[in-house]
Design a protein around this motif. Structure first.
Motif, PDB file in Angstrom:
ATOM      1  N   GLN A  80       7.072   3.374  -1.998  1.00 40.99           N
ATOM      2  CA  GLN A  80       8.628   3.399  -1.647  1.00 40.99           C
ATOM      3  C   GLN A  80       8.885   4.784  -1.793  1.00 40.99           C
ATOM      4  O   GLN A  80       8.530   5.452  -2.925  1.00 40.99           O
ATOM      5  CB  GLN A  80       9.241   2.415  -2.513  1.00 40.99           C
ATOM      6  N   PHE A 118      12.200   9.397   5.033  1.00 39.96           N
ATOM      7  CA  PHE A 118      11.032   8.395   5.317  1.00 39.96           C
ATOM      8  C   PHE A 118      10.796   7.299   4.402  1.00 39.96           C
ATOM      9  O   PHE A 118      10.631   7.444   3.337  1.00 39.96           O
ATOM     10  CB  PHE A 118       9.777   9.442   5.391  1.00 39.96           C
ATOM     11  N   ASP A 119      10.853   6.107   4.978  1.00 37.24           N
ATOM     12  CA  ASP A 119      10.429   4.746   4.244  1.00 37.24           C
ATOM     13  C   ASP A 119       8.858   4.700   4.285  1.00 37.24           C
ATOM     14  O   ASP A 119       8.309   5.405   4.992  1.00 37.24           O
ATOM     15  CB  ASP A 119      11.237   3.615   4.699  1.00 37.24           C
ATOM     16  N   SER A 120       8.433   3.621   3.659  1.00 32.93           N
ATOM     17  CA  SER A 120       6.941   3.465   3.713  1.00 32.93           C
ATOM     18  C   SER A 120       6.284   3.389   4.959  1.00 32.93           C
ATOM     19  O   SER A 120       5.249   3.789   5.190  1.00 32.93           O
ATOM     20  CB  SER A 120       6.589   2.381   2.686  1.00 32.93           C
ATOM     21  N   LEU A 121       7.149   2.569   5.885  1.00 27.98           N
ATOM     22  CA  LEU A 121       6.596   2.051   7.260  1.00 27.98           C
ATOM     23  C   LEU A 121       6.410   3.399   8.217  1.00 27.98           C
ATOM     24  O   LEU A 121       5.766   3.603   8.709  1.00 27.98           O
ATOM     25  CB  LEU A 121       7.396   1.070   7.864  1.00 27.98           C
ATOM     26  N   ALA A 176       6.395  -4.978   7.804  1.00 26.15           N
ATOM     27  CA  ALA A 176       7.374  -4.487   8.762  1.00 26.15           C
ATOM     28  C   ALA A 176       8.994  -4.923   8.141  1.00 26.15           C
ATOM     29  O   ALA A 176       9.820  -5.336   8.907  1.00 26.15           O
ATOM     30  CB  ALA A 176       7.299  -4.988   9.974  1.00 26.15           C
ATOM     31  N   ASN A 177       9.071  -5.050   6.689  1.00 23.61           N
ATOM     32  CA  ASN A 177      10.288  -5.447   6.142  1.00 23.61           C
ATOM     33  C   ASN A 177      10.700  -6.718   6.550  1.00 23.61           C
ATOM     34  O   ASN A 177      12.163  -6.859   6.428  1.00 23.61           O
ATOM     35  CB  ASN A 177      11.265  -4.234   6.429  1.00 23.61           C
ATOM     36  N   LYS A 199      -3.808   0.695  10.409  1.00 29.21           N
ATOM     37  CA  LYS A 199      -2.729  -0.363  10.820  1.00 29.21           C
ATOM     38  C   LYS A 199      -3.489  -1.770  11.076  1.00 29.21           C
ATOM     39  O   LYS A 199      -4.569  -1.915  11.464  1.00 29.21           O
ATOM     40  CB  LYS A 199      -2.141   0.302  12.324  1.00 29.21           C
ATOM     41  N   GLY A 250       0.779  -1.128  -0.052  1.00 25.26           N
ATOM     42  CA  GLY A 250       0.164  -0.124  -0.083  1.00 25.26           C
ATOM     43  C   GLY A 250       0.737   1.325  -0.096  1.00 25.26           C
ATOM     44  O   GLY A 250       0.509   2.212  -0.477  1.00 25.26           O
ATOM     45  N   ILE A 251       1.912   1.208   0.557  1.00 27.15           N
ATOM     46  CA  ILE A 251       2.814   2.341   0.850  1.00 27.15           C
ATOM     47  C   ILE A 251       3.739   2.476  -0.332  1.00 27.15           C
ATOM     48  O   ILE A 251       4.464   1.493  -0.464  1.00 27.15           O
ATOM     49  CB  ILE A 251       3.268   2.458   2.335  1.00 27.15           C
ATOM     50  N   VAL A 271       6.260   6.485   7.059  1.00 20.81           N
ATOM     51  CA  VAL A 271       5.047   7.329   6.319  1.00 20.81           C
ATOM     52  C   VAL A 271       3.840   7.046   7.056  1.00 20.81           C
ATOM     53  O   VAL A 271       3.002   7.778   7.408  1.00 20.81           O
ATOM     54  CB  VAL A 271       5.163   7.246   4.653  1.00 20.81           C
ATOM     55  N   MET A 272       3.744   5.525   7.476  1.00 20.14           N
ATOM     56  CA  MET A 272       2.441   5.237   7.648  1.00 20.14           C
ATOM     57  C   MET A 272       2.178   5.824   9.067  1.00 20.14           C
ATOM     58  O   MET A 272       1.324   6.331   9.343  1.00 20.14           O
ATOM     59  CB  MET A 272       2.302   3.674   7.510  1.00 20.14           C
ATOM     60  N   ILE A 307      -3.635  -2.158   6.189  1.00 17.96           N
ATOM     61  CA  ILE A 307      -2.483  -1.881   5.517  1.00 17.96           C
ATOM     62  C   ILE A 307      -1.785  -2.877   4.924  1.00 17.96           C
ATOM     63  O   ILE A 307      -1.083  -2.854   3.850  1.00 17.96           O
ATOM     64  CB  ILE A 307      -1.442  -0.872   6.437  1.00 17.96           C
ATOM     65  N   GLN A 327      -2.158  12.253   0.173  1.00 14.86           N
ATOM     66  CA  GLN A 327      -0.636  11.501   0.628  1.00 14.86           C
ATOM     67  C   GLN A 327       0.102  11.751  -0.664  1.00 14.86           C
ATOM     68  O   GLN A 327       1.477  12.233  -0.795  1.00 14.86           O
ATOM     69  CB  GLN A 327      -0.674  10.342   1.268  1.00 14.86           C
ATOM     70  N   MET A 329      -4.990   8.218   1.204  1.00 15.06           N
ATOM     71  CA  MET A 329      -3.592   8.106   0.082  1.00 15.06           C
ATOM     72  C   MET A 329      -3.812   8.812  -1.210  1.00 15.06           C
ATOM     73  O   MET A 329      -2.631   9.325  -1.400  1.00 15.06           O
ATOM     74  CB  MET A 329      -4.054   6.513  -0.271  1.00 15.06           C
TER      75      MET A 329
END
Ligand SMILES: Cc1ncc(COP(=O)(O)O)c(C=O)c1O
Lengths: 416, 80
Positions: free
Chosen positions: A7, B36-39, A381-382, A174, A4-5, B41-42, A153, B61, B58
């Protein structure tokens, strides 16, 4: 998958050659080259030369136990399923060469939808060519401009892509956080249309969603609810209808999305619903309309498999037994797992990093065990994960053999 | 709430995320300058949403690259 986020934008790193549209992939290419340089077998180009059963194959020349497929219920070699496919192939030919809404709906597609309606005890069922397209189509079509999609997410890529393809406002929360979901629902402007998208089982860690609370809160806040039950069908719930059934909320959800590519054992996707106007989706949902329908043999195998899954309670029980044994065995060996207790047929083993993960994956393959290596950005969480998915056809002895392999490989790589 | 007040509150929220102690201006970028990485940012977006009791979708954002744009986006939501 949590995609979702976006990069962070990185300036493309240019390597020697003329920069072109592929320059943006340089980092990924370098990552992969470094991994292979460490001497491990390439985790992303394994070939199964022969498939012996739902749980065994010859991979890269080696007899291998399969612990990384989604063949949860072991239906792929079921004699009735195979026979139904062969019959349909002979009777109806190899493909439909057309869209469901034109020349691509055969008797078999109808029968497959009938089987789904019975399986879920719902009024409507719509079969798509894949589960990916089912999410893409339903989400992008029902949530339009000015509507809001509220989603976890860690949702699967097909859910995110459905959001990206539509015009709705996208609001992630979350992972599995009930309060975070509720707060966001309450902040949505009065009168806006709302769709909450959840998954029964999240496939990376194998954890389930607290659907009882989440569905109740979504409904209290006037949202429609879609639950993707891709990884629970046939297994979780008394009738295998998924986490929604187990949590007692199946009557409150508006749409269930599923796939034939996991427990059903073939390929295809679907949406079932009790919404009185649901049938209109067949005309307005572009990923349903603008693609060819599934081949007759595929829908015949799917329908047969779905009907057998209705009464597969003995298999469900054995699969739970396998999941519990693998989970407790790996915990006793000292591995770190994605969940404290087994919640599904997926047991995720958390690796310290990608190098160790790839080394462990490779060591297991040498032992004769195939698991899934999952790495960022597909993972939450990578994390780097070795994902084990069990099959109802794994015998008790096979599960013990698997634990022995994990012990040897884990010690060799220095993880336990 | 006026823009200066929004700015002050966001500066407090951003502190634990600004690991390198970068001096933040209107033009500071989240991905580039703050890395800032994606996590991150969240978590950062969720912290702002909860503090101001708003939603930053989103879609919104995607339009925000710089610190000043974030202050504007939050300010426009809390001032009406
Ligand atoms: C949660 C979830 N939804 C949808 C899909 C897509 O299913 P299919 O393989 O039928 O495209 C998958 C499978 O990868 C999945 O894990």
């Amino acid at each position: 998958m949590s995609e979702g986020i976006i990069q962070a934008d990185k300036p493309p790193r240019r390597t020697g050659d003329t920069p072109d549209l592929f320059s943006k992939f340089d980092d990924t290419i370098a990552l992969r080259e470094n991994l292979l340089a460490s001497g491990v077998e390439d985790p992303f180009s394994l070939v199964m030369e022969q498939v012996l059963s739902p749980t065994r194959a010859i991979c890269n020349g080696r007899d291998t136990i399969l612990l990384g497929t989604y063949n949860y219920m072991g239906m792929t070699f079921d004699p009735d399923v195979v026979a139904a496919g062969q019959q349909a192939l002979a009777d109806f030919g190899s493909g439909t060469t057309g869209s469901r809404v034109l020349n691509g709906t055969y008797q078999g597609h109808k029968e497959c939808e009938d089987a789904l309606r019975e399986f879920y005890d719902m009024d409507h069922a719509m079969v798509f060519s894949t589960g990916y397209q089912a999410n893409l189509g339903i989400i992008s079509t029902i949530a339009g401009k000015g509507d809001y999609v509220v989603l976890d997410i860690d949702s699967h890529a097909s859910i995110w892509d459905g959001c990206a393809m539509g015009n709705a406002e996208i609001v992630p929360f979350k992972h599995n956080d009930i309060a975070a979901m509720e707060k966001r629902l309450k902040r949505i402007p009065e009168g806006a249309g709302k769709l909450v998208v959840l998954e029964g089982v999240y496939s990376m860690l194998g954890d389930i969603a607290p659907l009882k609370e989440m569905v109740r809160i979504a409904k209290e806040n006037g949202a429609m609810v879609l639950v993707d039950e891709a990884h629970s069908m046939g297994f979780i719930g008394e009738n295998g209808r998924g986490v929604v059934e187990d949590a007692g909320v199946i009557d409150d959800v508006d749409f269930i999305i599923g796939t034939f590519s996991k427990s059903v054992g073939t390929v295809g996707g679907f949406c079932v619903s009790n919404h009185p106007k649901f049938e209109i989706m067949r005309l307005v949902c572009r990923p349903y309309v603008f693609t060819a329908s599934l081949p007759p043999s595929v829908v015949a195998t799917a329908a047969t498999s779905i009907r057998k899954l209705m009464t597969a309670s003995a298999k469900r029980e054995h699969l739970w037994k396998n999941s519990r044994r693998l989970h407790s065995g790996l915990t006793e060996l000292g591995f770190t797992l994605g969940t404290d207790e087994p919640q599904s047929a997926i047991v995720a083993v958390i690796m310290p990093d990608l190098e160790k993960g790839a080394a462990m994956w490779s060591a297991l393959l040498t032992e004769g065990l195939y698991v899934n290596l999952a790495r960022p950005p597909a993972t939450p969480a990578n994390m780097t994960l070795l994902r084990c998915s069990l099959c109802a056809e794994h015998s008790d002895e096979e599960v013990e053999t698997i634990l022995g392999m994990f012990e040897r490989a884990g010690k060799a790589v220095g993880i336990i | 709430m006026d823009r200066a007040e929004v700015d002050t509150r966001i500066r407090t929220i951003i502190e634990p995320f600004n690991k390198k102690g970068i001096v933040i201006t209107e033009d500071t970028t989240f991905a580039g300058d703050l890395e800032f990485d994606s996590l991150t940012v969240m978590d950062f977006v969720a912290a702002i949403e909860d503090d101001f009791d708003i939603i930053i979708t989103m879609n919104q954002q995607a339009e925000i690259e710089k610190y000043g744009q974030l202050v504007d986006a939050v300010h426009s939501q809390v001032s009406n």
